[in-house]
Design an enzyme around this catalytic site. Sequence first.
Site, PDB file in Angstrom:
ATOM      1  CB  SER A 167       9.201  32.823  49.357  1.00  0.00           C
ATOM      2  OG  SER A 167       8.590  33.230  50.558  1.00  0.00           O
ATOM      3  CG  ASP A 224       1.896  30.461  47.588  1.00  0.00           C
ATOM      4  OD1 ASP A 224       1.831  30.496  48.835  1.00  0.00           O
ATOM      5  OD2 ASP A 224       2.911  30.785  46.949  1.00  0.00           O
TER       6      ASP A 224
END
Length: 303
Positions: A167, A224
């Site tokens: 991330s 995602d």
Amino acid sequence: MHFLAFLLCLIPLALCIIEPRDIDGPTSHEAPTDLPIDWHILSQAAGMAHEPYCLFGDIGDRVGDAEVLWSKGHGVVIQRVKIFHSKSLGVTVSFEGTTASLLSILHDVNAALIDPPKEVAPAYCEGVKLFAGFSNAYMELRDEVYEQIVKFQKQFNDKRVTTTGHSLGAAMAVLAAMDLNKRLDDGIYRSFAFGMPRTGNGAFANDVDKKIGGRFFYIVNGRDWVPRVLPRELGFQHPSGQIWINPPSTTHWKYYPGQENHYGANSEDPILTFEDYHGIYSHICLGYGPGKCPASVGTVYLP
């Protein structure tokens, strides 16, 4: 989980203050291929990418074939970073993803495209622009991380240096890879970015391809949403190196050559939940909550 939901709500606000522009880079139509790298290496990198999420335990912990050597930060004022020595990947630096800290969240929503800071400018070609918040997060740790890497290279007589993260930590990993590739005599060995948001403009993507292409990989799990932000229409562009796990959290993974491959993760609409974001990457469950601490490697069964 609540802080990530809050972050998701803030993204439209960030988009409102960024001027739309033409897409700043190519769209590859190359067919997917088998992985160009052993999945066991991906699993090792994923385990080390998860370890900075772990609050307890530290120096001396084992993660697969790696040992934690150094750690800094608690994910509040600065992102946590850990350095390992891995038998397969050498001296490896791993950056933590977004935390509940307001400062961490602000890094994610500070979405302006800026010139590289003067300290790292020599690592980039002219025209490169970086996501401001990600750049700021890396710069807070840059010098101390470099000092530790050089120290451990000498201690282990190992020239290999790898970066990884998930991330926000994935964005920091690619920025570190570009910087270290310039600063270190032997450059970087590998860089793995799990669930990486777009981190710069088209010139940045081209520069990554030119300087660390073939050594850099970013991994997308299913639908995602994080790797889809910020949009290409706002001037952001992924470099080459996509590995797409689809269906999510399985062993069905392929390599999608070129930038923003038409057949890769962009071919499906993102799902605005955190199931794929906190998914299983190469037998490793990544992220706060579902991930195991201390991190382990290759222990999650996958269909």
